[in-house]
Scaffold this active site. Sequence first.
Site, PDB file in Angstrom:
ATOM      1  N   ASP A  64       5.948 -10.071  -8.158  1.00 46.71           N
ATOM      2  CA  ASP A  64       7.026 -10.195  -7.177  1.00 46.71           C
ATOM      3  C   ASP A  64       8.399 -10.190  -7.857  1.00 46.71           C
ATOM      4  O   ASP A  64       8.528 -10.607  -9.010  1.00 46.71           O
ATOM      5  CB  ASP A  64       6.830 -11.494  -6.375  1.00 46.71           C
ATOM      6  CG  ASP A  64       7.657 -11.508  -5.098  1.00 46.71           C
ATOM      7  OD1 ASP A  64       7.961 -10.410  -4.570  1.00 46.71           O
ATOM      8  OD2 ASP A  64       8.021 -12.603  -4.636  1.00 46.71           O
ATOM      9  N   ASN A  96       3.061  -5.853   3.831  1.00 45.82           N
ATOM     10  CA  ASN A  96       4.162  -5.019   3.340  1.00 45.82           C
ATOM     11  C   ASN A  96       4.377  -3.751   4.174  1.00 45.82           C
ATOM     12  O   ASN A  96       5.403  -3.069   4.024  1.00 45.82           O
ATOM     13  CB  ASN A  96       3.949  -4.643   1.857  1.00 45.82           C
ATOM     14  CG  ASN A  96       4.141  -5.801   0.905  1.00 45.82           C
ATOM     15  OD1 ASN A  96       3.530  -5.856  -0.157  1.00 45.82           O
ATOM     16  ND2 ASN A  96       5.006  -6.756   1.251  1.00 45.82           N
TER      17      ASN A  96
HETATM   18  C1  IPE Z   1       3.604 -10.446  -2.318  1.00 47.35           C
HETATM   19  O1  IPE Z   1       4.971 -10.262  -2.391  1.00 47.35           O
HETATM   20  C2  IPE Z   1       2.908  -9.120  -2.279  1.00 47.35           C
HETATM   21  C3  IPE Z   1       2.959  -8.357  -3.512  1.00 47.35           C
HETATM   22  C4  IPE Z   1       3.510  -8.712  -4.644  1.00 47.35           C
HETATM   23  C5  IPE Z   1       2.309  -7.077  -3.475  1.00 47.35           C
HETATM   24  P1  IPE Z   1       5.889 -10.225  -1.077  1.00 47.35           P
HETATM   25  O2  IPE Z   1       7.288 -10.128  -1.547  1.00 47.35           O
HETATM   26  O3  IPE Z   1       5.419  -9.183  -0.159  1.00 47.35           O
HETATM   27  O4  IPE Z   1       5.574 -11.638  -0.444  1.00 47.35           O
HETATM   28  P2  IPE Z   1       6.467 -12.549   0.479  1.00 47.35           P
HETATM   29  O5  IPE Z   1       6.994 -11.660   1.573  1.00 47.35           O
HETATM   30  O6  IPE Z   1       7.554 -13.082  -0.382  1.00 47.35           O
HETATM   31  O7  IPE Z   1       5.550 -13.619   0.946  1.00 47.35           O
HETATM   32  C1  IPE Z   2       7.068  -7.041  -5.211  1.00 45.47           C
HETATM   33  O1  IPE Z   2       8.439  -7.024  -5.262  1.00 45.47           O
HETATM   34  C2  IPE Z   2       6.478  -5.670  -4.965  1.00 45.47           C
HETATM   35  C3  IPE Z   2       5.982  -5.459  -3.612  1.00 45.47           C
HETATM   36  C4  IPE Z   2       5.753  -6.387  -2.730  1.00 45.47           C
HETATM   37  C5  IPE Z   2       5.727  -4.087  -3.218  1.00 45.47           C
HETATM   38  P1  IPE Z   2       9.308  -7.128  -3.932  1.00 45.47           P
HETATM   39  O2  IPE Z   2       9.526  -5.764  -3.401  1.00 45.47           O
HETATM   40  O3  IPE Z   2       8.714  -8.093  -2.991  1.00 45.47           O
HETATM   41  O4  IPE Z   2      10.671  -7.696  -4.510  1.00 45.47           O
HETATM   42  P2  IPE Z   2      11.529  -8.896  -3.940  1.00 45.47           P
HETATM   43  O5  IPE Z   2      10.621 -10.066  -3.784  1.00 45.47           O
HETATM   44  O6  IPE Z   2      12.102  -8.418  -2.651  1.00 45.47           O
HETATM   45  O7  IPE Z   2      12.568  -9.114  -4.988  1.00 45.47           O
HETATM   46 MG    MG Z   3       8.866 -10.121  -2.698  1.00 50.28          MG
END
Ligand code: IPE
Ligand code: IPE
Ligand code: MG
Length: 231
Positions: A15, A63
Amino acid sequence: MKASKLPQHIAIIMDGNGRWATVKGQVRTAGHKAGLEVARKMAVYLAQKGVPYITFFGFSTENWRRPSEEINTLNTLMLEALDAYDQEFSRHNIRFKHLGELDRLPKNTQEKIRQVIADTKDKSGAMVSVAFNYGGRQEIVAAVKKLVQDGLKDSDINEAVLAQRLYTCGLPDVDLLIRTGGEKRLSNFMLWQSAYTELYFSPLFWPDFSEEEIQKILNDYSTRERRFGGI
Ligand code: IPE
Ligand code: IPE
Ligand code: MG
């Protein structure tokens, strides 16, 4: 029991890609691109260290709510990454596995995933799994449906027969779960498999994650008392 040994199964919630890019004044997808490169490096590093099961969370069922432009770019980047890493995985004796619902992914991503699985199926080293279109609750519901389809009676059902129907069939429970990016939640990841998992939350955005950081986490893990219930 002291966890002096290496964890057998490390799972990582990658993340912070978007925030990493935003801080640098770049588009969010630049963070996903940088993040995929870190995943490649980490997979090879951990495999070489002798960790037999390494799992990365790359895209959750939630997502899909993101803007379609980000989703499309993420898919393209994933496709390019799989194309580029196929050979490298093979060179490092890595077996590739996908966790999640393949069907909803674009056809070309599905094909590429199947191809990398096939190309690496005889490798005897680490198993690197990518959870892409994965949701922990959906996984459990899908497993329950399989129990019904397989015609099991209630007296046949136990933890083992359910676990055999999860996407993670054949993988041990997660010993160490790492989430980068500073948030301290599971976000629907490995709900069944993390019943007794050691948790580690790293403040680093995933693209900044490094060998030094993982080594620090492995050292911390080795000092923990592992408990699996009971006294
Ligand atoms: C968790 O991250 C999913 C992945 C890293 C693939 P998200 O950014 O989607 O999770 P939330 O929205 O903070 O819970
Ligand atoms: C994790 O990084 C990757 C995916 C969930 C695809 P994020 O895209 O959630 O990045 P942040 O949390 O918004 O910084
Ligand atoms: Mg995230």
